[in-house]
Design an enzyme around this catalytic site. Structure first.
Site: not given
Length: 279
Positions: A19, A69, A104, A129, A132-133, A218, A241
């Site tokens: 997107r 990344k 982020d 969690g 990485g996020s 997210l 998210g």
């Protein structure tokens, strides 16, 4: 005009439907900027050459997505945010020096500020969690002054690794202890893929959350996850998210094109329609 037109790109492999071009082209039109944004499919073995010669490929900067990344972090001059998250998603030039950051963090925090103003009055958060996020979320929450972050992960060792990285305000808990942590949490954040289309559900009973709690997810496919639907049914404020996706794009655009764009209802509707057309 073509010689002065600034352009950025998204580098990924494979270059799945993104997107990002939709978002950045919308802002370019809104702000009357002559610019462009493309998708570049670059395999891992060609990533270093592409990034180190980004200017010669015609770009003033780039977004980086899976699987590049971490490599982007090594090939550039990362800021404190990119180092803390362990990954770079935005590259830009400072003269001839290629710098990197991770947006982020501000995407998550900016979306919370827009969706649930005053959310940061809470002292305690519960984050699900430890990937990485989660690192980006935890960094942002600590930066905004949240005093205690209970971090639940199926592998307690991964949660403990984030405590080792960020300090004792991060408290690892077992996944089975989530119900115990809910009553004290003013903010609940899901950073896992649970509840995403094609993934297992995230079965959590939100009845124990405080009445003024905020719930963030997210995941943006589906647009409304079961977690967010349950939170809204209880009258809780939410942050989704898609909002984070839109807000994380703001700083990159500013760095590349020299103007700070705004996340608008029109932009959100545009991306929502695109999501619904491809899911």
């Amino acid at each position: 005009m073509a010689a002065t037109k600034r352009a950025a790109c998204l580098i990924g492999w494979p270059a799945a439907h993104s997107r990002s071009p939709l978002i950045h082209h919308y802002w370019l039109r809104q702000l009357g900027i002559e610019g462009g944004y493309s998708i570049e499919a670059v395999p891992p073995e060609g990533f270093a050459e592409f990034v180190l010669h980004l200017k010669s490929h015609g770009y003033v900067g780039a977004n980086v997505t899976i699987p590049h990344k971490e490599r982007a972090l090594q090939l550039t001059e990362p800021d404190a945010r990119a180092r803390a998250v362990g990954a770079a998603n935005t590259l830009y030039y400072d003269g001839d020096l290629l710098r990197s950051t991770n947006t982020d963090i501000e995407g998550f925090i900016g979306n919370l500020d827009a969706s649930a103003p005053g959310w940061d009055r809470t002292a305690h958060a519960l984050v699900l969690g430890a990937g990485g996020s989660s690192r980006a979320v935890v960094y942002g929450l600590l930066e905004r002054g949240v005093q205690r972050i209970a971090l639940a992960n199926r592998s307690i060792e991964r949660a403990q690794a984030l405590r080792d990285l960020f300090g004792d305000r991060v408290v690892p808990i077992a996944w089975s202890d989530i119900p115990v942590a809910l009553p004290g949490a003013g903010l609940l954040v899901n950073t896992t893929s649970l509840g995403m289309k094609g993934q297992p559900p995230l079965p959590i009973d939100l009845s124990a959350l405080p009445a003024d709690a905020v719930v963030a997810d997210l995941v943006y496919v589906p647009l409304e996850t079961d977690l967010l639907a349950a939170a809204r049914a209880r009258g809780l404020r939410t942050a989704d998210g898609l909002g984070m996706l839109l807000h994380q794009a703001v700083r990159g655009f500013d760095l590349w094109f020299g103007a700070r764009p705004h996340v608008t209802a029109e932009l959100r509707a545009l991306v929502e329609a695109d999501l619904l057309g491809h899911t």
